[in-house]
Structures are given as C-alpha cells and as structure tokens.
Enzyme design. Structure first.
Site, short mmCIF file in Angstrom:
data_model
loop_
_atom_site.label_atom_id
_atom_site.label_comp_id
_atom_site.label_asym_id
_atom_site.label_seq_id
_atom_site.Cartn_x
_atom_site.Cartn_y
_atom_site.Cartn_z
N ASP A 106 -8.67 3.27 -3.85
CA ASP A 106 -7.95 3.75 -2.46
C ASP A 106 -8.07 5.18 -2.47
O ASP A 106 -7.76 6.00 -3.39
CB ASP A 106 -6.51 3.25 -2.33
CG ASP A 106 -6.08 3.75 -1.03
OD1 ASP A 106 -6.82 3.68 0.11
OD2 ASP A 106 -4.99 4.45 -1.13
N ASP A 112 1.01 2.80 3.85
CA ASP A 112 0.20 3.66 3.08
C ASP A 112 0.96 5.06 2.82
O ASP A 112 0.35 6.09 3.27
CB ASP A 112 -1.07 3.97 4.02
CG ASP A 112 -1.89 4.72 3.22
OD1 ASP A 112 -1.81 5.28 2.12
OD2 ASP A 112 -3.17 5.21 4.04
N HIS A 115 0.81 -1.14 0.11
CA HIS A 115 0.01 0.10 0.01
C HIS A 115 0.91 1.05 -0.08
O HIS A 115 1.08 1.72 0.96
CB HIS A 115 -0.96 0.05 1.37
CG HIS A 115 -1.97 1.17 1.19
ND1 HIS A 115 -3.25 0.95 2.00
CD2 HIS A 115 -2.07 2.18 0.57
CE1 HIS A 115 -3.73 2.00 1.63
NE2 HIS A 115 -3.18 2.76 0.83
#
Ligand code: DOR
Length: 437
Positions: free
Chosen positions: A164, A318, A73
């Site tokens: 996302d 992330d 991610h």
C-alpha cells in the site's frame, strides 16, 4: 474474574447486528470480556437488571449498539514516524472513532516485511485501546521487486499482504504474490494505481487539474491497474482486495469481475465518497492531497453506487497521519494522505446514511461484518460467546470536527470545522470501556 454474574450490561439500546439480522431494542449482558446474551425487555429481565449496581450498567436509550467497528486500512506509522502516530495513539484515535479493530499497513520505516517487525507492532499493540492486526508487505522494502517471505509473515500473524502506497507494478511479482497468498488463504490488498501513468501526479487529471496547472493522475491509471489484477486473479485463483477505489471505471470493472465469480473484494474511503477535486482550488488545503486523488463528481457518485449495490464491500478510513510541518507547504510539495479514524463514522452518517444511500444496518455491515470476513479476523457480530467489542452510537448527535480534540498525533484532516451528525458515545473493547464521551 469476578464472582458477579455480569461485569457490564448495556441496557435499552437499539441493537444492530448485521449477521444476526437483529435490529430491535435490547440489553447486552457481558461477562469476562465476552457477550453472554442479548435479551429484549421483559419482567424477568427487568428483575435481573435490578440486582446490578449502577456502575455495571450503561444506559443506551436512544443509542445504537453495534459490533465494534473494524477498519482494515490504517497507517499507524510505527516503527519510524512516531512523531506522526504511534500504535498507542492510533489506537486511541480508533477508539474515539468507534473502531475496536484496525489493520495496519506495512509502509513504515523500516517496512513490515519480516517477522521481527510484525512482532514489534504486535508487542506495541498489547495494551492498546484497539485490536491491531498486521498487514505485511508483498515485496521486500515494498520496492516491488522481490517477494517478502510471505509464509513467515503469515506464521507470525500477518492477516494479508500489501505494498500500500504503491501498486505492485510488476505483473510477474503480483502473479507470484497471488499464488503464495492463495496457499495461505489471505488476500493481496492492492493499491491500484499504475505507477507510470501517475508519475509526478499531484491531483486527479481533469478539468480542475488543467485549470490549476497541476499534473494529474488519470482515472484510467486505476482502471488499468484493477483490470490487470482481475486478469491475474482469474489466472491464479488468488484473492485481491482493492483498496480505496475512487473511479467510475474501476467500479465497473470490479462489478463485472464479481459477476464472473472471481474472488475479489473492494473498499471505499469516506473522502472519496464525500469530496471531489473541485475542493482543491478553493484554498489549496494540503490535507486534500491524497492517493488515489479526489476525483470528479461523476466518479464520486459511481463509487457510492458501487457501495450501494455491493460492488464495494467495505468502508475504510485509510487513516494516514502526516505532521503539521510536512503539510505546511505548497500543495504540490505536501505528502499525500489524511487522517480519518475519528471522522469516518460521522461522515458516513451525514453523507451516506442521511442522504438515503445506505441504511444504518447496511453501513454497519460494511464497517464490521464485511471487513472481518475479508481478512478472516474475529469480530463483526454480537452473538453469544463473541468477544465483547461493541460500539455505542448517538445516531443524531450533531458535532463539529475540532482538531484540538483529535486523539491522533496528527491533525491533517480536511474535515476540521465540518458539522456532522452521528457520534460515538462509548467504545467497548473486550468488555472494557476504552472510550467514553
Ligand atoms: O494518500 C495516501 N497516503 N495514500 C496512500 O496510499 C499512502 C498513504 C500514506 O501512507 O501516507
């Protein structure tokens, strides 16, 4: 190709391979970008080592030698926001953080919702310091309405789909996405936050948001989003991977769904494992603004519990670069997101391993083997014949996060100035040293 028997040997390291269950001292022999063998010390091996030139050896005494870390991610911002990050700079940050593989999110400008854009990113990644796998968009423009040509994306090499940054709010669209994704045996990676419940939210809805007078995103927005997708998984037999889980309620829902045997996986980020919404009111550091938001201590502990009991399968950063200009504003105006590739390992060591929640082996599994299996990508193992993607870690090295040293083009980390333990010593990609301290 060289005529030498080995190109590189990592000697005397403590080798941790979550798949082989290997956790002992040994030497890793590398040739032509692949692992030839791992040997424990013996007279004959010492003899073999004697014949090597010094430059062919990396001394890993007192270091951990693990499969190259994998982060599924990551935002690389290319195409469109090369001022914040490029594939090249993001991969340099990855290498510095010990990651040999990253999966990039499609919320670029334009979105990665067609074959040309997938190909564009793949081309940019050809000589980069990490492997890049592309995650395509679920819907065209990530607008949540019309499905992308999922088959085309997969044909071009996309390893999953996601919108996302946004929840796929339309249940019918999500149902179809799961059905298509199932045909191609890829997961839908879901940013599970109900958009209406989170509209206008700046931080978590809690005592803190009331105290600070900011609109909050309620924890139930994540729970509802997760529960709906669990139901759609049950209906379609599709596979959902829940991104950045941040609430107790969502952890409980995922735990139950897994017990039921549904095809569900989940990730947590270091920031949700380490920080809470209490941090925000201290200085209104805009780098603490993130989606989903930092939650309460109760949530934080529940996410850790989920990590420990296997409800949460993997750790992701992330990594979300934003420019200094964009973050240099009032808290409520700042774009959400923080970088993480270069701090993840140190944060996990300091706040998860050192606190006794996970062993090194379990933490490494959640950053190598598990993410590789979720997306069906190579890596996560040190077995003979595997690609020589290897991270060498100085496990107790103390260091201070220094923004000037970031390889990322962006500096938006709330962890700048933090003292951490555990640091990357070398990162090796296909037998090539791509980062050395
Ligand atoms: O905080 C976030 N920033 N969360 C997301 O889901 C998207 C990301 C970004 O792209 O900046």
């Amino acid at each position: 190709m060289t005529s030498k028997k080995y190109d590189l040997v990592i000697i005397n390291g403590r080798v941790i391979d979550p798949e082989l269950g290997f956790g002992k001292d040994g030497h890793i022999f590398i040739k032509d970008g692949k692992i030839v063998k791992i040997e424990t010390d013996s007279a004959s091996i010492r003899n073999e080592l004697k014949n090597l030139d010094e430059h062919q050896k990396i001394d890993a005494t007192d270091k951990l030698v693990v499969p190259g870390l994998i982060d599924i991610h990551v935002h690389l911002r290319e195409p469109g926001r090369e001022d914040e990050e490029t594939v090249e700079s993001g991969c340099k940050a990855a290498a510095a953080g010990g990651f040999t593989t990253v999966c990039c999110m499609p919320n670029t400008t334009p979105r990665i919702d067609n074959q040309e854009t997938v190909k564009f990113v793949q081309d940019r990644a050809k000589d980069a310091d990490a492997r890049v796998f592309v995650v395509g968009a679920v819907t065209k423009g990530t607008a949540g309405e019309e499905l992308s040509e999922i088959g085309d994306l997969v044909k071009m090499g996309a390893v999953a789909i996601t919108d996302d940054g946004q929840y796929v709010q339309n249940a019918e669209v999500m149902r179809r996405a799961l059905e298509y994704a199932r045909m191609f045996d890829i997961p839908v990676m879901q940013h599970a936050e109900d958009q209406q419940l989170c509209a206008g939210a700046i931080m978590n809805e809690s005592f803190e948001s009331t105290r600070l007078g900011m609109k909050g995103a309620p924890a139930v927005a994540e729970e509802i989003a997760v529960l709906r997708d669990i139901a759609l998984c049950r209906l379609t037999g599709g596979r959902v991977h829940f991104q950045h889980i941040s609430t107790r309620l969502a952890v409980e829902a995922i735990r139950q769904a897994k017990q039921e045997g549904l095809n569900i996986t989940a990730e947590a980020t270091p920031h949700h494992l380490v920080l809470t919404d209490k941090e925000i009111g201290k200085e209104f550091n805009t780098n603490l603004r993130v989606n989903p938001p930092l939650r309460t201590e109760e949530d934080r502990l529940a996410v850790i519990e989920g990590l420990v009991d296997g409800t949460i399968d993997c750790i992701t950063s992330d990594h979300a670069p934003h420019s200094e200009e964009e973050k240099d504003c009032e808290f409520d105006l700042a774009p959400p997101g923080m970088i993480g590739l270069e701090t993840t390992l140190g944060l996990i060591k300091t706040f998860i391993i050192d606190k006794g929640y996970l062993s090194w082996a379990d933490a490494i599994r959640k950053m190598t083997y598990n993410p590789a299996r979720i997306l069906n990508i190579p890596g996560g193992t040190l077995e003979s014949g595997a690609i020589a993607d290897i991270t060498i870690i100085d496990p107790n090295k103390k260091w201070t996060v220094n923004a000037k040293k970031f390889r990322s083009r962006s500096r938006n980390s709330p962890f700048v100035g933090w003292k951490l333990s555990g640091q990357v010593y070398r990162t090796i990609l296909g037998g090539r040293i791509v980062f050395e301290r």
